[in-house]
Write a protein that holds these residues in place. Structure first.
Motif, mmCIF file in Angstrom:
data_model
loop_
_atom_site.group_PDB
_atom_site.id
_atom_site.type_symbol
_atom_site.label_atom_id
_atom_site.label_comp_id
_atom_site.label_asym_id
_atom_site.label_seq_id
_atom_site.Cartn_x
_atom_site.Cartn_y
_atom_site.Cartn_z
ATOM 1 N N MET A 1 0.844 -1.172 0.000
ATOM 2 C CA MET A 1 0.000 0.000 0.000
ATOM 3 C C MET A 1 0.902 1.252 0.000
ATOM 4 N N HIS A 2 0.505 2.243 -0.756
ATOM 5 C CA HIS A 2 1.279 3.474 -0.902
ATOM 6 C C HIS A 2 0.488 4.668 -0.365
ATOM 7 N N ASN A 3 1.208 5.664 0.114
ATOM 8 C CA ASN A 3 0.576 6.910 0.546
ATOM 9 C C ASN A 3 0.474 7.815 -0.682
ATOM 10 N N ILE A 4 -0.730 7.929 -1.259
ATOM 11 C CA ILE A 4 -0.878 8.663 -2.513
ATOM 12 C C ILE A 4 -0.538 10.138 -2.376
ATOM 13 N N ARG A 5 -0.742 10.699 -1.209
ATOM 14 C CA ARG A 5 -0.445 12.128 -1.018
ATOM 15 C C ARG A 5 1.030 12.432 -1.171
ATOM 16 N N LYS A 6 1.859 11.404 -1.040
ATOM 17 C CA LYS A 6 3.304 11.583 -1.194
ATOM 18 C C LYS A 6 3.775 11.244 -2.617
ATOM 19 N N LEU A 7 2.870 10.757 -3.453
ATOM 20 C CA LEU A 7 3.243 10.402 -4.824
ATOM 21 C C LEU A 7 3.177 11.635 -5.721
ATOM 22 N N LYS A 8 4.310 12.051 -6.253
ATOM 23 C CA LYS A 8 4.365 13.221 -7.136
ATOM 24 C C LYS A 8 3.445 13.034 -8.337
ATOM 25 N N ILE A 9 3.432 11.860 -8.880
ATOM 26 C CA ILE A 9 2.614 11.597 -10.068
ATOM 27 C C ILE A 9 1.125 11.793 -9.778
ATOM 28 N N TRP A 10 0.687 11.396 -8.598
ATOM 29 C CA TRP A 10 -0.711 11.580 -8.210
ATOM 30 C C TRP A 10 -1.010 13.067 -8.017
ATOM 31 N N ASN A 11 -0.135 13.767 -7.302
ATOM 32 C CA ASN A 11 -0.325 15.199 -7.070
ATOM 33 C C ASN A 11 -0.321 15.989 -8.377
ATOM 34 N N ASP A 12 0.605 15.674 -9.270
ATOM 35 C CA ASP A 12 0.663 16.370 -10.557
ATOM 36 C C ASP A 12 -0.578 16.093 -11.394
ATOM 37 N N SER A 13 -1.079 14.880 -11.331
ATOM 38 C CA SER A 13 -2.275 14.556 -12.119
ATOM 39 C C SER A 13 -3.524 15.215 -11.525
ATOM 40 N N ILE A 14 -3.563 15.401 -10.221
ATOM 41 C CA ILE A 14 -4.661 16.161 -9.587
ATOM 42 C C ILE A 14 -4.605 17.611 -10.076
ATOM 43 N N ASP A 15 -3.402 18.183 -10.101
ATOM 44 C CA ASP A 15 -3.238 19.558 -10.594
ATOM 45 C C ASP A 15 -3.710 19.679 -12.038
ATOM 46 N N LEU A 16 -3.416 18.675 -12.845
ATOM 47 C CA LEU A 16 -3.852 18.689 -14.238
ATOM 48 C C LEU A 16 -5.382 18.673 -14.335
ATOM 49 N N VAL A 17 -6.036 17.894 -13.496
ATOM 50 C CA VAL A 17 -7.502 17.854 -13.487
ATOM 51 C C VAL A 17 -8.062 19.257 -13.246
ATOM 52 N N ILE A 18 -7.512 19.954 -12.286
ATOM 53 C CA ILE A 18 -7.978 21.310 -11.964
ATOM 54 C C ILE A 18 -7.800 22.226 -13.178
ATOM 55 N N GLU A 19 -6.651 22.138 -13.820
ATOM 56 C CA GLU A 19 -6.383 22.979 -14.988
ATOM 57 C C GLU A 19 -7.296 22.623 -16.162
ATOM 58 N N VAL A 20 -7.578 21.353 -16.336
ATOM 59 C CA VAL A 20 -8.495 20.923 -17.403
ATOM 60 C C VAL A 20 -9.884 21.497 -17.146
ATOM 61 N N TYR A 21 -10.367 21.385 -15.921
ATOM 62 C CA TYR A 21 -11.687 21.931 -15.588
ATOM 63 C C TYR A 21 -11.753 23.433 -15.863
ATOM 64 N N LYS A 22 -10.700 24.149 -15.489
ATOM 65 C CA LYS A 22 -10.666 25.595 -15.728
ATOM 66 C C LYS A 22 -10.659 25.901 -17.223
ATOM 67 N N ALA A 23 -9.898 25.132 -17.990
ATOM 68 C CA ALA A 23 -9.795 25.355 -19.436
ATOM 69 C C ALA A 23 -11.127 25.097 -20.138
ATOM 70 N N LEU A 24 -11.910 24.167 -19.599
ATOM 71 C CA LEU A 24 -13.182 23.814 -20.228
ATOM 72 C C LEU A 24 -14.328 24.721 -19.816
ATOM 73 N N ALA A 25 -14.082 25.614 -18.883
ATOM 74 C CA ALA A 25 -15.135 26.493 -18.373
ATOM 75 C C ALA A 25 -15.747 27.364 -19.467
ATOM 76 N N THR A 26 -14.985 27.627 -20.511
ATOM 77 C CA THR A 26 -15.482 28.499 -21.583
ATOM 78 C C THR A 26 -15.986 27.718 -22.802
ATOM 79 N N MET A 27 -16.047 26.403 -22.672
ATOM 80 C CA MET A 27 -16.546 25.606 -23.797
ATOM 81 C C MET A 27 -18.021 25.884 -24.047
#
Length: 121
Positions: free
Chosen positions: A1-27
């Motif tokens: 079992m891994h601590n996801i909060r310490k996984l850079k890949i998980w944190n970076d992909s969460i950040d990407l989700v936020i940016e995707v949502y913001k980018a789609l706000a004007t669709m």
């Protein structure tokens, strides 16, 4: 079992989700349940599958979920390119998203390869 909060890949992909949502706000509104919805699901799928795999007991299961996240990243890439070609998002915004996505894809690939060595696949 891994601590996801310490996984850079998980944190970076969460950040990407936020940016995707913001980018789609004007669709366009008519895309709310079409391409926009599909893109959001793909983006969310990446950190969600990393998290699900990290919560599994066996590394082989983690590898499986990393593969799903990796596939979702390419699906997201395709959909963002379609959005750009339809002029739903600007080239500048899309380049930023695609560059971040490419970094996540590289991390996923390396993570999968390292895990693969440990589980002898």
């Amino acid at each position: 079992m891994h601590n996801i909060r310490k996984l850079k890949i998980w944190n970076d992909s969460i950040d990407l989700v936020i940016e995707v949502y913001k980018a789609l706000a004007t669709m366009p509104v008519e895309e709310k349940y079409g391409l926009s919805s599909q893109i959001k699901r793909c983006a969310v799928s990446i950190p969600s599958n990393i998290a699900e795999g990290a919560g599994r007991e066996r590394e082989k299961e983690f590898y499986h979920f990393l593969n799903i996240a990796y596939g979702s990243s390419y699906e997201l890439q395709t959909q963002l390119i379609i959005c750009e070609r339809l002029n739903f998002i600007s080239l500048e915004i899309n380049e930023t998203l695609l560059n971040k996505l490419e970094e996540i894809q590289k991390m996923l690939f390396v993570f999968k390869e390292n895990l693969k060595k440990n589980i002898n696949i």
